[in-house]
Design a protein around this motif. Structure first.
Motif, PDB file in Angstrom:
ATOM      1  N   ARG A 190       0.858  -1.124   0.074  1.00  0.00           N
ATOM      2  CA  ARG A 190       0.053  -0.007  -0.201  1.00  0.00           C
ATOM      3  C   ARG A 190       0.798   1.322   0.189  1.00  0.00           C
ATOM      4  NH1 ARG A 190      -2.136  -4.280   1.801  1.00  0.00           N
ATOM      5  NH2 ARG A 190      -4.399  -4.546   1.874  1.00  0.00           N
ATOM      6  N   ARG A 191       2.169   1.187  -0.085  1.00  0.00           N
ATOM      7  CA  ARG A 191       3.085   2.376  -0.483  1.00  0.00           C
ATOM      8  C   ARG A 191       3.269   3.059   0.896  1.00  0.00           C
ATOM      9  NH1 ARG A 191       5.030   2.715  -5.340  1.00  0.00           N
ATOM     10  NH2 ARG A 191       5.693   4.838  -5.078  1.00  0.00           N
ATOM     11  N   ILE A 192       2.899   2.238   2.097  1.00  0.00           N
ATOM     12  CA  ILE A 192       3.087   3.145   3.498  1.00  0.00           C
ATOM     13  C   ILE A 192       4.326   2.660   3.939  1.00  0.00           C
ATOM     14  CG2 ILE A 192       1.997   3.607   5.700  1.00  0.00           C
ATOM     15  CD1 ILE A 192      -0.575   2.441   4.599  1.00  0.00           C
ATOM     16  N   ASP A 193       5.429   3.283   3.299  1.00  0.00           N
ATOM     17  CA  ASP A 193       6.659   2.814   3.481  1.00  0.00           C
ATOM     18  C   ASP A 193       7.107   3.356   4.852  1.00  0.00           C
ATOM     19  OD1 ASP A 193       6.715   1.793   0.999  1.00  0.00           O
ATOM     20  OD2 ASP A 193       7.509   3.674   0.232  1.00  0.00           O
ATOM     21  N   SER A 349       8.620  29.365  -2.239  1.00  0.00           N
ATOM     22  CA  SER A 349       8.042  28.805  -3.535  1.00  0.00           C
ATOM     23  C   SER A 349       6.526  28.550  -2.938  1.00  0.00           C
ATOM     24  CB  SER A 349       8.789  27.526  -3.896  1.00  0.00           C
ATOM     25  OG  SER A 349       8.868  26.315  -2.792  1.00  0.00           O
ATOM     26  N   SER A 350       5.819  27.943  -3.768  1.00  0.00           N
ATOM     27  CA  SER A 350       4.508  27.658  -3.658  1.00  0.00           C
ATOM     28  C   SER A 350       4.202  26.379  -3.164  1.00  0.00           C
ATOM     29  CB  SER A 350       3.579  28.036  -4.677  1.00  0.00           C
ATOM     30  OG  SER A 350       3.969  27.335  -5.939  1.00  0.00           O
ATOM     31  N   GLY A 351       5.260  25.380  -3.051  1.00  0.00           N
ATOM     32  CA  GLY A 351       5.121  23.994  -2.770  1.00  0.00           C
ATOM     33  C   GLY A 351       4.685  23.018  -3.863  1.00  0.00           C
ATOM     34  N   SER A 352       4.902  21.926  -3.764  1.00  0.00           N
ATOM     35  CA  SER A 352       4.478  20.936  -4.701  1.00  0.00           C
ATOM     36  C   SER A 352       3.312  20.438  -4.692  1.00  0.00           C
ATOM     37  CB  SER A 352       5.710  19.877  -4.934  1.00  0.00           C
ATOM     38  OG  SER A 352       5.285  18.541  -5.812  1.00  0.00           O
ATOM     39  N   SER A 353       2.793  20.000  -5.777  1.00  0.00           N
ATOM     40  CA  SER A 353       1.169  19.415  -5.526  1.00  0.00           C
ATOM     41  C   SER A 353       1.447  18.069  -5.326  1.00  0.00           C
ATOM     42  CB  SER A 353       0.507  19.878  -6.798  1.00  0.00           C
ATOM     43  OG  SER A 353       1.316  19.116  -7.850  1.00  0.00           O
ATOM     44  N   GLY A 354       2.276  17.446  -5.535  1.00  0.00           N
ATOM     45  CA  GLY A 354       2.478  15.861  -5.358  1.00  0.00           C
ATOM     46  C   GLY A 354       2.735  15.611  -3.921  1.00  0.00           C
ATOM     47  N   SER A 355       2.010  14.929  -3.369  1.00  0.00           N
ATOM     48  CA  SER A 355       2.142  14.312  -2.203  1.00  0.00           C
ATOM     49  C   SER A 355       1.888  12.705  -1.933  1.00  0.00           C
ATOM     50  CB  SER A 355       1.156  14.817  -1.044  1.00  0.00           C
ATOM     51  OG  SER A 355      -0.274  14.336  -1.277  1.00  0.00           O
ATOM     52  N   GLY A 356       2.406  12.050  -1.134  1.00  0.00           N
ATOM     53  CA  GLY A 356       2.251  10.455  -0.996  1.00  0.00           C
ATOM     54  C   GLY A 356       2.713   9.913   0.263  1.00  0.00           C
ATOM     55  N   THR A 357       2.537   8.490   0.461  1.00  0.00           N
ATOM     56  CA  THR A 357       2.851   7.950   1.624  1.00  0.00           C
ATOM     57  C   THR A 357       3.909   7.238   1.287  1.00  0.00           C
ATOM     58  OG1 THR A 357       1.395   5.983   0.717  1.00  0.00           O
ATOM     59  CG2 THR A 357       0.224   7.750   2.258  1.00  0.00           C
ATOM     60  N   GLY A 358       4.944   7.134   2.184  1.00  0.00           N
ATOM     61  CA  GLY A 358       6.135   6.370   2.132  1.00  0.00           C
ATOM     62  C   GLY A 358       7.148   6.653   3.125  1.00  0.00           C
ATOM     63  N   ALA A 359       8.486   6.098   3.101  1.00  0.00           N
ATOM     64  CA  ALA A 359       9.301   6.545   3.965  1.00  0.00           C
ATOM     65  C   ALA A 359      10.598   7.010   3.562  1.00  0.00           C
ATOM     66  CB  ALA A 359       9.469   4.972   4.741  1.00  0.00           C
ATOM     67  N   TYR A 360      11.098   7.866   4.334  1.00  0.00           N
ATOM     68  CA  TYR A 360      12.300   8.711   3.872  1.00  0.00           C
ATOM     69  C   TYR A 360      13.285   8.331   5.079  1.00  0.00           C
ATOM     70  CZ  TYR A 360      15.574  12.209   2.753  1.00  0.00           C
ATOM     71  OH  TYR A 360      16.706  13.099   2.289  1.00  0.00           O
TER      72      TYR A 360
END
Length: 457
Positions: A190-193, A349-360
């Motif tokens: 589920r890409r909840i890294d 900047s105005s920030g990116s529109s892409g968001s996601g679930t994952g681990a960094y």
């Protein structure tokens, strides 16, 4: 005269024979009493063993306990205490196995230097092993079994029971690793890294003999790769190639390393020999007709457990591979992630529109504070160009976050931006009062007005 002499001789002979007979009787009687007293504990012990052999558990335990209380100096005392524990183990059940563990540990406490102490420690592990649940259920008994077998391997490595304890430890660790792998796979698909990565990192560090350890390393490489950390992804792809050379994923891992321009390591000879021996070892896998019965069985299936290699002997409490501890072990800490993993919140900047679930996975120096689990790409006092946005945040929220990076702000303001709330000073409400920034919320004002109205009535 002659007749008188005969009577005197006969009388003397009778007196002599009577005296000898009396002396013999007086000597034999104390010996019999002493023998009967000395063998009473032996008779009691043998009677209790006979009852135990015929599964008369309550009767046998009563005899064992009588022997222990009545003859504290008996040579059968240690055997009686060990047999008492065996009676609970043989009876089984939740209560019986719990009592067996207590009795075996009691024996080890009183007789730590006897050869039977190794057997008692082995039985402690087997009692927990018999109560062990499947990998997707409660793991309390599995953890207790792991600790017991690890203690056995550390204290009695040269005994004849050591090979059996070593294999049981591999099977227990297979169950523990499989539980972590199932949960990590759930989040990984589920890409909840953020939730998958810590479990996988702990799994590959503690249980390298796990049957799906190669897949766990592949999943870790994929997590780092889709979070734009190809250097860390190469580490786990290289480990897969080196330590699991016969894995079906080894060829794909080599291709990934070539793609990243990373060196492709050679297969470890020891790992190659271990995997070859694993393939040659016969296994008792459940057949087609036995599978319906396996569904009703509460115990786990350990047929896939390793048969070769030394299991992990480090107790859970002493393990230093906790990936969530800043500065500990590998020096890694899991923070929130975005799918792109790039710089999404530069100052102004105005920030990116892409968001996601994952681990960094972020490197943390020893002694540094652990970053918040839901921290955004911006932080108070820095632009945070290398941190991905918080999981689940929208483009509007991220724009509100990046609009505040030009000002250092307070810690509270930074926490509000991380949660996606816009700053009240930058976006004032038309109906706000001069003291609204520090005042009460609207819901609290309504509540206060209602209370004042009730008091006036």
């Amino acid at each position: 005269m002659y007749t008188k002499f005969n009577w005197l001789a006969a009388l003397a002979a009778v007196i002599v024979l009577t005296g000898c007979a009396g002396q013999k009787t007086a000597t034999a009687k104390p010996d019999t009493t002493k023998t009967e007293s000395a063998e009473a504990d032996k008779v009691l012990y043998e009677r209790a063993l006979n009852d135990l052999k015929h599964n008369r558990f309550d009767t046998s335990r009563l005899s064992f306990q009588t022997l222990i209380n009545t003859y504290p100096d008996s040579e059968y005392l240690a055997k009686a205490k060990l047999s008492l524990a065996d009676s609970y183990f043989k009876e089984g059940g939740a209560t019986g196995l719990t009592q067996a563990v207590a009795q075996y540990q009691d024996f080890i406490t009183f007789f730590p230097f006897l050869d039977e102490a190794a057997y008692a420690q082995m039985q402690v592990g087997m009692a927990h092993y018999r109560r062990m649940e499947k990998s997707d259920r409660d793991r309390t008994e599995a953890l207790e079994a792991e600790a017991a077998f690890q203690t056995f391997m550390q204290k009695y490595p040269q005994t004849e029971l050591a090979p059996k304890a070593e294999q049981r430890l591999r099977e227990v660790q297979e169950v523990l690793a499989d539980g972590d792998y199932r949960i990590a796979s759930f989040y990984y698909l589920r890409r909840i890294d953020k939730a998958a990565a810590p479990r996988l990192l702990d799994l590959v560090a503690r249980y390298p003999l796990y049957s799906d350890a190669d897949h766990a390393n592949w999943m870790l490489g994929s997590i780092y790769e889709r979070n734009k950390r190809n250097d860390m992804a190469s580490t786990y792809y290289a480990r897969l190639v080196k330590e699991y050379p016969m894995s079906p994923l080894a060829a794909q891992a080599k291709a990934k390393l070539v793609k990243f321009g990373a060196p492709v390591p050679d297969a470890d000879p020891t790992a190659m020999a271990r995997m070859q021996r694993e393939q040659q070892t016969p296994r008792d896998r459940p057949g087609f007709l036995k599978r319906p019965g396996e569904l009703l069985k509460s115990g786990p299936d350990v047929s896939a457990a390793a048969r070769v290699g030394m299991p992990n002997l480090t107790p859970q409490a002493e393990d230093v591979t906790d990936t969530l501890s800043p500065g500990g072990g590998a020096g890694l800490s899991v923070v929130a992630a975005g799918a792109n993993g790039g710089a999404n919140s530069s100052s102004g900047s105005s920030g990116s529109s892409g968001s996601g679930t994952g681990a960094y996975i972020q490197s943390v120096s020893p002694g540094a504070s652990d970053p918040p689990a839901a921290a955004s790409g911006t932080a108070a006092g820095s632009a945070g160009a290398n941190d991905p946005p918080a999981a689940g945040s929208s483009a509007q929220d991220q724009a509100g976050q990046t609009g505040q990076t030009g000002q250092a702000g307070s810690t509270a303001d930074a926490g509000q931006n991380a949660n996606g709330n816009s700053d009240a000073s930058s976006q004032p409400s038309p109906t706000s009062t001069p003291g609204s920034n520090q005042g009460e919320s609207s819901s609290k004002k309504k509540k206060n007005k209602k209370q004042a109205k009730l008091q006036s009535q």
